[in-house]
Motif scaffolding. Structure first.
Motif, PDB file in Angstrom:
ATOM      1  N   ARG B 176     -46.523  33.644   5.383  1.00  0.00           N
ATOM      2  CA  ARG B 176     -47.035  33.894   6.724  1.00  0.00           C
ATOM      3  C   ARG B 176     -46.674  32.737   7.657  1.00  0.00           C
ATOM      4  O   ARG B 176     -46.501  32.904   8.849  1.00  0.00           O
ATOM      5  CB  ARG B 176     -48.555  34.053   6.702  1.00  0.00           C
ATOM      6  CG  ARG B 176     -49.030  35.388   6.127  1.00  0.00           C
ATOM      7  CD  ARG B 176     -50.512  35.578   6.390  1.00  0.00           C
ATOM      8  NE  ARG B 176     -51.260  34.373   6.016  1.00  0.00           N
ATOM      9  CZ  ARG B 176     -52.273  33.887   6.715  1.00  0.00           C
ATOM     10  NH1 ARG B 176     -52.652  34.477   7.828  1.00  0.00           N
ATOM     11  NH2 ARG B 176     -52.921  32.806   6.304  1.00  0.00           N
ATOM     12  N   ARG B 177     -46.618  31.563   7.078  1.00  0.00           N
ATOM     13  CA  ARG B 177     -46.381  30.382   7.914  1.00  0.00           C
ATOM     14  C   ARG B 177     -44.904  30.005   8.004  1.00  0.00           C
ATOM     15  O   ARG B 177     -44.453  29.493   9.017  1.00  0.00           O
ATOM     16  CB  ARG B 177     -47.189  29.196   7.385  1.00  0.00           C
ATOM     17  CG  ARG B 177     -48.693  29.375   7.572  1.00  0.00           C
ATOM     18  CD  ARG B 177     -49.433  28.185   6.999  1.00  0.00           C
ATOM     19  NE  ARG B 177     -50.864  28.261   7.260  1.00  0.00           N
ATOM     20  CZ  ARG B 177     -51.720  28.942   6.518  1.00  0.00           C
ATOM     21  NH1 ARG B 177     -51.296  29.643   5.482  1.00  0.00           N
ATOM     22  NH2 ARG B 177     -53.009  28.949   6.800  1.00  0.00           N
ATOM     23  N   LEU B 178     -44.155  30.234   6.917  1.00  0.00           N
ATOM     24  CA  LEU B 178     -42.731  29.899   6.922  1.00  0.00           C
ATOM     25  C   LEU B 178     -41.947  31.190   7.056  1.00  0.00           C
ATOM     26  O   LEU B 178     -41.838  31.961   6.103  1.00  0.00           O
ATOM     27  CB  LEU B 178     -42.384  29.150   5.634  1.00  0.00           C
ATOM     28  CG  LEU B 178     -43.001  27.759   5.593  1.00  0.00           C
ATOM     29  CD1 LEU B 178     -43.211  27.294   4.173  1.00  0.00           C
ATOM     30  CD2 LEU B 178     -42.165  26.766   6.369  1.00  0.00           C
ATOM     31  N   VAL B 179     -41.443  31.438   8.258  1.00  0.00           N
ATOM     32  CA  VAL B 179     -40.915  32.759   8.586  1.00  0.00           C
ATOM     33  C   VAL B 179     -39.466  32.686   9.060  1.00  0.00           C
ATOM     34  O   VAL B 179     -38.954  31.615   9.377  1.00  0.00           O
ATOM     35  CB  VAL B 179     -41.793  33.432   9.676  1.00  0.00           C
ATOM     36  CG1 VAL B 179     -43.204  33.675   9.164  1.00  0.00           C
ATOM     37  CG2 VAL B 179     -41.830  32.578  10.947  1.00  0.00           C
ATOM     38  N   GLU B 180     -38.845  33.858   9.119  1.00  0.00           N
ATOM     39  CA  GLU B 180     -37.461  33.966   9.605  1.00  0.00           C
ATOM     40  C   GLU B 180     -37.370  33.483  11.071  1.00  0.00           C
ATOM     41  O   GLU B 180     -36.557  32.626  11.392  1.00  0.00           O
ATOM     42  CB  GLU B 180     -37.040  35.438   9.497  1.00  0.00           C
ATOM     43  CG  GLU B 180     -35.597  35.704   9.806  1.00  0.00           C
ATOM     44  CD  GLU B 180     -34.668  35.431   8.620  1.00  0.00           C
ATOM     45  OE1 GLU B 180     -35.167  35.257   7.489  1.00  0.00           O
ATOM     46  OE2 GLU B 180     -33.443  35.370   8.848  1.00  0.00           O
TER      47      GLU B 180
END
Lengths: 305, 276
Positions: B176-180
């Motif tokens: 959720r925090r590290l996204v595209e």
């Protein structure tokens, strides 16, 4: 002795708050957990003022969240609402903005200052690079991108003036002519004051004019339009060189506002009743906090001369 | 291996990034950065020009006792460590030459370093970070409207234009925090920094509780560069919302050594704020 007499501007909390009317644009000073004019904030809520456009400090605290939760605010000009580790994001700020009931003029710390400076200097806009390459100009169409007109090719933002009707600022002390001195960090208060049409100082003490003249270098805000004496007036927040923040009180606020966000308006209403509406004035409020607790917040003066 | 908490490790990792001639602005939040910068001043960077306290105070603690790490960025305790307190708007303005002892002895060595930008390093938080190193403090969107209101950008985009290296800091490592791509950009990464011709470089690292991402100099995309002890590549891949490229120079982060921990615990964080 001169025959003329200077105008004194000292007023009570009630008299001062009566000048804040629904629909106005009002800046609230302080920063983070410090130096917010809370006696004034609570009286404004008691008066049932609505539809304010609030200008928060660059790192506004829960004083803004309280005003939002009390139904006073229509639009917010601010780059942060929360209390850092105590409360990363203000709960009422979240509740109202997620529900579309609060208009947020998206900005950052310096784009806020840019708008204040544009107002203070009477300029059409103030130019700043910060915000380029971010979502801020998309969320805030009042900021307009342009290309460096001095032969460059870089993108710059034009930030229009932010002009509060009143700036309400807390200081350590002020004289009766509206000359206020911060006794600790002043954060963005001078800029909020310079941008505003009129200035209201909430002060821990009203001091003789000689105290101000002893060190005019310390005068941060001169010739305010209104001075209100309110000892412990920043409670539950700190006032630099006077007292520190009341951590438990803030934690209670965070819990009650969190309940409100999750739909428990009863807890929130009870909070407002107990800490804002029931105490008839600032002294009555301090009585509910209690002498022992207030004295426990005392800090050694940091700045003296 | 020494016994230490994750927060202590973070403070040490950031302290190691700091050099004596640096200027640092550490804005709001987190005791980790207070500890890292104070630790650096007390060990190898006594001339570090350090803006703390909502960034309105220039602090040097080299010869000062620190009874307790400040809890808020504006705490009155910070005034004790201050040598100057300025208007908050001054925070974003240039505050002097690189400084540091070596700068004055070997000026040629510092010809190309930060002379005019306001800080060398800045630490930014985020509710999201993406593979470009963009971070987001504004909120989450369903594509039409904001569904989660974040805290606001504070001043991180104002620092982004002029700080040499910014370090994005995510407190939990998950998809959720590290996204595209972040939903909103509050501080740009290297790609945008280059496109928009910022003085600064954009995001140097994304730091999470599991690892450190740096950026491929050609593609400007994040790549796994360092793992915290005990973390595997698979663990990072499974919990990251963008495809994880692994650096050829992948290494494991050196845990805090005895000397670093000693100064950290005995002189910077006496009450053990970082230990839990």
């Amino acid at each position: 002795m001169s025959k003329s007499k200077r105008r004194e501007v000292v007023a009570s909390v009630e008299e001062a708050a009566s000048k804040i009317e629904s629909g106005m644009t009002v800046a609230i000073g302080g920063f983070g957990a410090d130096n917010h004019p809370m006696a004034m904030v609570r009286e404004i809520i008691r008066n049932g003022v609505t539809d304010l456009t609030l200008v928060g400090s660059a790192t506004a605290g829960l004083e803004i969240d309280l005003l939002i939760g009390a139904g006073c605010v229509k639009k917010l000009i601010c780059s942060y609402v929360g209390q850092e580790l105590y409360c990363p994001i203000g709960h009422n700020f979240r509740k109202y903005s997620e529900a579309g009931e609060l208009e947020v003029w998206e900005c950052s710390e310096y784009t806020l200052y840019a708008g204040l400076f544009a107002s203070a200097s009477g300029s059409e806009f103030f130019a700043w690079r910060g915000g380029v390459g971010t979502s801020i100009p998309e969320l805030n169409p009042d900021m307009v991108k342009f290309i460096d007109p001095i032969g460059g090719e870089k993108e710059i933002l034009a930030v229009p003036p932010i002009r509060p009707d009143w700036a309400i600022i807390h200081v350590g002390w002020s004289d009766c002519y509206g000359n206020g001195q911060h006794l600790g960090a002043r954060y963005g208060d001078r800029w909020l004051a310079r941008a505003a049409t009129r200035i209201m100082l909430q002060t821990e003490r009203v001091v003789p004019n000689e105290v101000i003249r002893k060190n005019p270098l310390m005068t941060t805000i001169a010739y305010a339009d209104c001075v209100v004496e309110a000892p412990y007036g920043s409670h539950p927040y700190a006032a630099h060189a006077m007292y520190k923040e009341d951590v438990e009180f803030i934690q209670d606020y965070v819990a009650c506002s969190a309940a409100n966000r999750k739909g428990d308006s009863k807890t929130w209403d009870a909070y407002l009743k107990k800490h804002v509406h029931d105490p008839k004035d600032h002294v009555a409020y301090l009585e509910t906090v209690g002498i022992e607790r207030l004295l426990g917040l005392y800090t050694h003066p940091t700045i003296t001369w | 291996m020494t016994d230490h908490s994750w927060k202590e490790m973070m403070a040490v990792v950031f302290a190691r990034e700091i050099e004596d001639h640096h200027k640092i602005t550490s804005g709001a939040h987190t005791e980790i950065f207070f500890a890292a910068t104070m630790l650096a001043q007390k060990t190898h960077a006594p001339n570090l020009k350090l803006q703390l306290g909502g960034s309105v105070a220039l602090c040097n603690v080299t010869d000062m006792e620190i009874p307790e790490l400040p809890k808020t960025s504006t705490g009155y305790e910070i005034l004790r460590y201050a040598e100057s307190i300025h208007d908050h708007a001054d925070t974003f303005l240039f505050y002097g030459a690189p400084g540091g002892a070596d700068y004055y002895k070997n000026p040629d060595k510092y010809k190309d370093v930060n002379h005019f930008w306001f800080a060398d390093k800045f630490f930014v938080g985020g509710i999201q970070a993406d593979k470009w190193g963009n971070t987001n403090m504004i909120g989450l969107s369903d594509g039409k409207k904001m569904t989660f209101r974040g805290p606001g950008t504070i001043g991180i985009n104002d620092t982004a234009i002029g700080v040499v290296d910014q370090y994005a800091f995510i407190t939990a490592h998950d998809k959720r925090r590290l996204v595209e791509n972040v939903d909103y950009i509050s501080a740009p990464g290297q790609k945008i920094a280059r496109e928009k011709q910022f003085n600064g470089n954009g995001t140097k690292w994304i730091v999470t509780p599991k690892c450190i991402f740096d950026f491929d100099p050609d593609t400007l995309e994040a790549r796994l560069a360092q793992l915290f002890p005990g973390v595997t590549i698979e663990d990072v891949k499974e919990n990251t919302g963008f495809e994880v490229n692994v650096s050829d120079a992948l290494s494991t982060i050196e845990p805090p050594n005895k000397d670093e921990l000693e100064v950290l615990r005995n002189e910077v964080d006496k009450t053990g704020v970082l230990r839990h």
